[in-house]
Design a protein around this motif. Sequence first.
Motif, PDB file in Angstrom:
ATOM      1  N   ALA A   9       3.406  27.324   3.521  1.00 51.37           N
ATOM      2  CA  ALA A   9       2.109  27.128   2.871  1.00 51.37           C
ATOM      3  C   ALA A   9       1.295  26.062   3.599  1.00 51.37           C
ATOM      4  CB  ALA A   9       2.302  26.741   1.404  1.00 51.37           C
ATOM      5  N   ARG A  10       1.964  25.050   4.142  1.00 55.73           N
ATOM      6  CA  ARG A  10       1.269  24.004   4.898  1.00 55.73           C
ATOM      7  C   ARG A  10       0.696  24.579   6.193  1.00 55.73           C
ATOM      8  NH1 ARG A  10       4.977  18.602   4.549  1.00 55.73           N
ATOM      9  NH2 ARG A  10       3.131  17.773   5.640  1.00 55.73           N
ATOM     10  N   ILE A  11       1.439  25.484   6.818  1.00 55.33           N
ATOM     11  CA  ILE A  11       0.916  26.148   8.021  1.00 55.33           C
ATOM     12  C   ILE A  11      -0.356  26.917   7.675  1.00 55.33           C
ATOM     13  CG2 ILE A  11       1.371  27.903   9.778  1.00 55.33           C
ATOM     14  CD1 ILE A  11       4.376  27.212   9.459  1.00 55.33           C
ATOM     15  N   GLN A  12      -0.305  27.687   6.585  1.00 56.37           N
ATOM     16  CA  GLN A  12      -1.457  28.504   6.223  1.00 56.37           C
ATOM     17  C   GLN A  12      -2.687  27.642   5.950  1.00 56.37           C
ATOM     18  OE1 GLN A  12      -1.288  31.745   6.468  1.00 56.37           O
ATOM     19  NE2 GLN A  12      -3.378  32.197   5.829  1.00 56.37           N
ATOM     20  N   ARG A  13      -2.488  26.516   5.260  1.00 55.51           N
ATOM     21  CA  ARG A  13      -3.626  25.629   5.007  1.00 55.51           C
ATOM     22  C   ARG A  13      -4.210  25.132   6.318  1.00 55.51           C
ATOM     23  NH1 ARG A  13      -0.271  23.420   0.970  1.00 55.51           N
ATOM     24  NH2 ARG A  13       0.037  21.480   2.137  1.00 55.51           N
ATOM     25  N   GLY A  14      -3.343  24.738   7.245  1.00 60.53           N
ATOM     26  CA  GLY A  14      -3.833  24.225   8.523  1.00 60.53           C
ATOM     27  C   GLY A  14      -4.577  25.269   9.341  1.00 60.53           C
ATOM     28  N   LEU A  15      -4.169  26.535   9.236  1.00 62.10           N
ATOM     29  CA  LEU A  15      -4.821  27.589  10.013  1.00 62.10           C
ATOM     30  C   LEU A  15      -6.266  27.813   9.586  1.00 62.10           C
ATOM     31  CD1 LEU A  15      -1.858  30.130  10.182  1.00 62.10           C
ATOM     32  CD2 LEU A  15      -2.846  28.871  12.115  1.00 62.10           C
ATOM     33  N   HIS A  16      -6.627  27.350   8.390  1.00 60.56           N
ATOM     34  CA  HIS A  16      -8.013  27.469   7.918  1.00 60.56           C
ATOM     35  C   HIS A  16      -8.888  26.307   8.391  1.00 60.56           C
ATOM     36  CE1 HIS A  16      -8.058  30.968   5.201  1.00 60.56           C
ATOM     37  NE2 HIS A  16      -6.776  30.682   4.960  1.00 60.56           N
ATOM     38  N   SER A  17      -8.309  25.327   9.049  1.00 61.41           N
ATOM     39  CA  SER A  17      -9.070  24.154   9.457  1.00 61.41           C
ATOM     40  C   SER A  17     -10.197  24.535  10.423  1.00 61.41           C
ATOM     41  CB  SER A  17      -8.139  23.144  10.133  1.00 61.41           C
ATOM     42  OG  SER A  17      -8.889  22.092  10.710  1.00 61.41           O
ATOM     43  N   LEU A  18     -11.372  23.960  10.200  1.00 61.09           N
ATOM     44  CA  LEU A  18     -12.500  24.176  11.111  1.00 61.09           C
ATOM     45  C   LEU A  18     -12.232  23.556  12.476  1.00 61.09           C
ATOM     46  CD1 LEU A  18     -15.502  23.499   8.683  1.00 61.09           C
ATOM     47  CD2 LEU A  18     -14.670  25.718   9.523  1.00 61.09           C
ATOM     48  N   GLY A  19     -11.260  22.655  12.529  1.00 65.09           N
ATOM     49  CA  GLY A  19     -10.921  22.025  13.801  1.00 65.09           C
ATOM     50  C   GLY A  19      -9.845  22.756  14.574  1.00 65.09           C
ATOM     51  N   LEU A  20      -9.405  23.909  14.079  1.00 67.06           N
ATOM     52  CA  LEU A  20      -8.329  24.644  14.741  1.00 67.06           C
ATOM     53  C   LEU A  20      -8.746  26.099  14.918  1.00 67.06           C
ATOM     54  CD1 LEU A  20      -5.311  24.409  15.708  1.00 67.06           C
ATOM     55  CD2 LEU A  20      -4.699  25.329  13.463  1.00 67.06           C
ATOM     56  N   LYS A  21      -8.996  26.481  16.143  1.00 67.55           N
ATOM     57  CA  LYS A  21      -9.388  27.855  16.449  1.00 67.55           C
ATOM     58  C   LYS A  21      -8.269  28.637  17.131  1.00 67.55           C
ATOM     59  CE  LYS A  21     -13.515  27.039  14.891  1.00 67.55           C
ATOM     60  NZ  LYS A  21     -13.919  27.584  13.570  1.00 67.55           N
ATOM     61  N   LYS A  22      -7.282  27.922  17.665  1.00 67.04           N
ATOM     62  CA  LYS A  22      -6.232  28.562  18.454  1.00 67.04           C
ATOM     63  C   LYS A  22      -4.944  27.777  18.273  1.00 67.04           C
ATOM     64  CE  LYS A  22      -4.933  29.053  23.358  1.00 67.04           C
ATOM     65  NZ  LYS A  22      -5.382  28.871  24.751  1.00 67.04           N
ATOM     66  N   ILE A  23      -3.812  28.486  18.217  1.00 68.67           N
ATOM     67  CA  ILE A  23      -2.514  27.823  18.198  1.00 68.67           C
ATOM     68  C   ILE A  23      -1.810  28.089  19.528  1.00 68.67           C
ATOM     69  CG2 ILE A  23      -2.288  27.909  15.698  1.00 68.67           C
ATOM     70  CD1 ILE A  23      -0.383  30.301  16.060  1.00 68.67           C
ATOM     71  N   TRP A  24      -0.966  27.149  19.940  1.00 71.94           N
ATOM     72  CA  TRP A  24      -0.237  27.239  21.193  1.00 71.94           C
ATOM     73  C   TRP A  24       1.182  27.741  20.947  1.00 71.94           C
ATOM     74  CZ3 TRP A  24      -2.699  26.536  25.730  1.00 71.94           C
ATOM     75  CH2 TRP A  24      -3.922  25.868  25.698  1.00 71.94           C
ATOM     76  N   LEU A  25       1.689  28.536  21.871  1.00 73.21           N
ATOM     77  CA  LEU A  25       3.042  29.066  21.756  1.00 73.21           C
ATOM     78  C   LEU A  25       3.873  28.657  22.966  1.00 73.21           C
ATOM     79  CD1 LEU A  25       2.301  32.698  20.493  1.00 73.21           C
ATOM     80  CD2 LEU A  25       3.016  30.718  19.133  1.00 73.21           C
ATOM     81  N   GLU A  46     -13.748  36.822  18.815  1.00 72.72           N
ATOM     82  CA  GLU A  46     -12.925  35.828  19.495  1.00 72.72           C
ATOM     83  C   GLU A  46     -11.817  35.301  18.582  1.00 72.72           C
ATOM     84  OE1 GLU A  46     -11.794  33.637  22.841  1.00 72.72           O
ATOM     85  OE2 GLU A  46     -13.344  35.202  22.652  1.00 72.72           O
ATOM     86  N   SER A  47     -12.086  35.260  17.283  1.00 70.36           N
ATOM     87  CA  SER A  47     -11.120  34.710  16.335  1.00 70.36           C
ATOM     88  C   SER A  47      -9.913  35.614  16.116  1.00 70.36           C
ATOM     89  CB  SER A  47     -11.797  34.451  14.983  1.00 70.36           C
ATOM     90  OG  SER A  47     -12.336  35.662  14.453  1.00 70.36           O
ATOM     91  N   TRP A  48      -9.882  36.799  16.765  1.00 75.09           N
ATOM     92  CA  TRP A  48      -8.748  37.710  16.651  1.00 75.09           C
ATOM     93  C   TRP A  48      -7.963  37.811  17.958  1.00 75.09           C
ATOM     94  CZ3 TRP A  48     -10.930  42.755  13.981  1.00 75.09           C
ATOM     95  CH2 TRP A  48     -11.436  42.432  12.713  1.00 75.09           C
ATOM     96  N   GLN A  49      -8.280  37.009  18.931  1.00 72.96           N
ATOM     97  CA  GLN A  49      -7.732  37.203  20.268  1.00 72.96           C
ATOM     98  C   GLN A  49      -6.250  36.808  20.381  1.00 72.96           C
ATOM     99  OE1 GLN A  49      -9.156  38.642  22.900  1.00 72.96           O
ATOM    100  NE2 GLN A  49     -11.002  39.049  21.712  1.00 72.96           N
ATOM    101  N   VAL A  50      -5.552  37.531  21.253  1.00 68.57           N
ATOM    102  CA  VAL A  50      -4.230  37.139  21.725  1.00 68.57           C
ATOM    103  C   VAL A  50      -4.402  36.607  23.140  1.00 68.57           C
ATOM    104  CG1 VAL A  50      -1.927  37.936  22.377  1.00 68.57           C
ATOM    105  CG2 VAL A  50      -3.015  38.822  20.300  1.00 68.57           C
ATOM    106  N   TYR A  51      -3.994  35.373  23.377  1.00 71.02           N
ATOM    107  CA  TYR A  51      -4.141  34.749  24.682  1.00 71.02           C
ATOM    108  C   TYR A  51      -2.801  34.730  25.418  1.00 71.02           C
ATOM    109  CZ  TYR A  51      -8.351  33.014  22.341  1.00 71.02           C
ATOM    110  OH  TYR A  51      -9.525  32.926  21.648  1.00 71.02           O
ATOM    111  N   ALA A  52      -2.830  34.322  26.653  1.00 68.51           N
ATOM    112  CA  ALA A  52      -1.597  34.259  27.432  1.00 68.51           C
ATOM    113  C   ALA A  52      -0.618  33.240  26.868  1.00 68.51           C
ATOM    114  CB  ALA A  52      -1.925  33.911  28.890  1.00 68.51           C
ATOM    115  N   HIS A  53      -1.154  32.183  26.235  1.00 68.43           N
ATOM    116  CA  HIS A  53      -0.286  31.106  25.759  1.00 68.43           C
ATOM    117  C   HIS A  53      -0.530  30.754  24.293  1.00 68.43           C
ATOM    118  CE1 HIS A  53       1.006  30.427  29.867  1.00 68.43           C
ATOM    119  NE2 HIS A  53      -0.259  30.427  30.225  1.00 68.43           N
ATOM    120  N   GLY A  54      -1.152  31.654  23.550  1.00 64.10           N
ATOM    121  CA  GLY A  54      -1.402  31.324  22.150  1.00 64.10           C
ATOM    122  C   GLY A  54      -2.134  32.427  21.421  1.00 64.10           C
ATOM    123  N   LEU A  55      -2.584  32.109  20.217  1.00 64.91           N
ATOM    124  CA  LEU A  55      -3.207  33.089  19.331  1.00 64.91           C
ATOM    125  C   LEU A  55      -4.403  32.460  18.631  1.00 64.91           C
ATOM    126  CD1 LEU A  55       0.107  34.232  17.631  1.00 64.91           C
ATOM    127  CD2 LEU A  55      -1.176  35.581  19.308  1.00 64.91           C
TER     128      LEU A  55
END
Length: 459
Positions: free
Chosen positions: A419-435, A10-19
Amino acid sequence: MSNTDTEWPESWQVYAHGLATGRYTDPAFSQLEFDKLWNQVWQVACRLDEIPTAGDYTTYDIGRQSATVVRVDDNTVKAYFNACPHRGTALSEGCGAFEQNRIMCPFHGWKWDLNGNNFFIMEPQEFKDGKLTSEDVPLKEVHSRVYAGFVFISFAPTPEDFDEFIAPVKGFLEDLAVGDMRHYWWRRIEGDCNWKVAQEAFFETYHVPCTHPQLDPLGKKVIYEDLHNPGAPLQHAHVQYEGLEQGHGRFYAGEKPMSSSDTTAKPEQLEYMIEHMQHLVDEMDAMVLQRDVDVAVGLRGKPVAEGSSYGAEFIKAIYADAAGEQRPMPVPKPETAAMWGGEVFIFPNLLILPNLGNVMMYRIRPNGDDPNKCIFEIFSTTTYSPATDVPRAEPMIVTDATDPEQLLLIPRQDFGNVARIQRGLHSLGLKKIWLAKHHEVMILNMHRWLDKYLGAPEA
């Protein structure tokens, strides 16, 4: 494209509105990219500026693979797997020129000509019962294609057809005279983020009001003075985006001041143009150069023909200036001018940002095996008169991305986010980003085509 039996979490998915965020952070996903993307896809190994003279070489590294790209003669460039067939020693590092136009292994002195033909093996009688010949040990070629001033390579045994690969963006590159651009400056930076994070920062103009407020006065008020009127157009609202076949993409101006149909020539329009362009010169020194600003300044006090505008007069003056110096220029048509200040993306990792007779380029790739590291390169290129002796392109290595002596303001602003984006992408509270459906469509398109290479299951 590839098929894979790899489990697709699931952590590799491409969604209709995010990643899903694992696409940027998971070492297993990064390894799959090396195996299925980088070892297969056409990618830019270098620009011809890097190897202008016979015997010049440069080394292109991606993951565990390495290629030596060499200028054989005025009309021939070849790429070889960077490994001696004797014991595997890398035959090149960095860039330089092969002495006496011969490639020599630094370990035992085996030698090849620039066409990859071996002509010296020390103590040949010791190999293969004395039967090893030069014909047994030529350098193995990497598939390569010279196009638009670049050397594209593919490590694949049988790569996809290059003409089909480049077709969706070929017309843009040719109309924009990308193949006529030459070295002005080149910076290389090691970044603390995934390669996709770095390049996706430039797939949209949505970030401009916040990241570059000096370039967007209205957006600056919206972001920093809370003057937003929902639904009211912002400066970047006119930008159009297209996700193209093969994973490529582009964005361009639907309408912009320089090519607008406003025929009321007002001095303040000219001053705004000059001020905006001077920002780009002082804060980036790419896409717009000082000579372009000087052309605009030369329009002050000059009459503007009825039915024309300062934008139209500036374009005429730019082309006249180039013609006087016999410099190549983009094809003079509205569709080309609409691309100025826009972008052409060549999948998987090359960004072309044209403006006037200049092009800025970004190339971003993984740095080693760490999904949190990348090599970020900025090329500023332009056209020159035939009499100009253009220097060989070599990178300046940026050791401190916050140093204004090494990076000007605009790239510092952009690089400060990644670099700030990369740090945030490791957050346990963030599983998906919106586009965003409009401004970030190129990001989604790139990931969907990436998945075709990786062999992801159908969504």
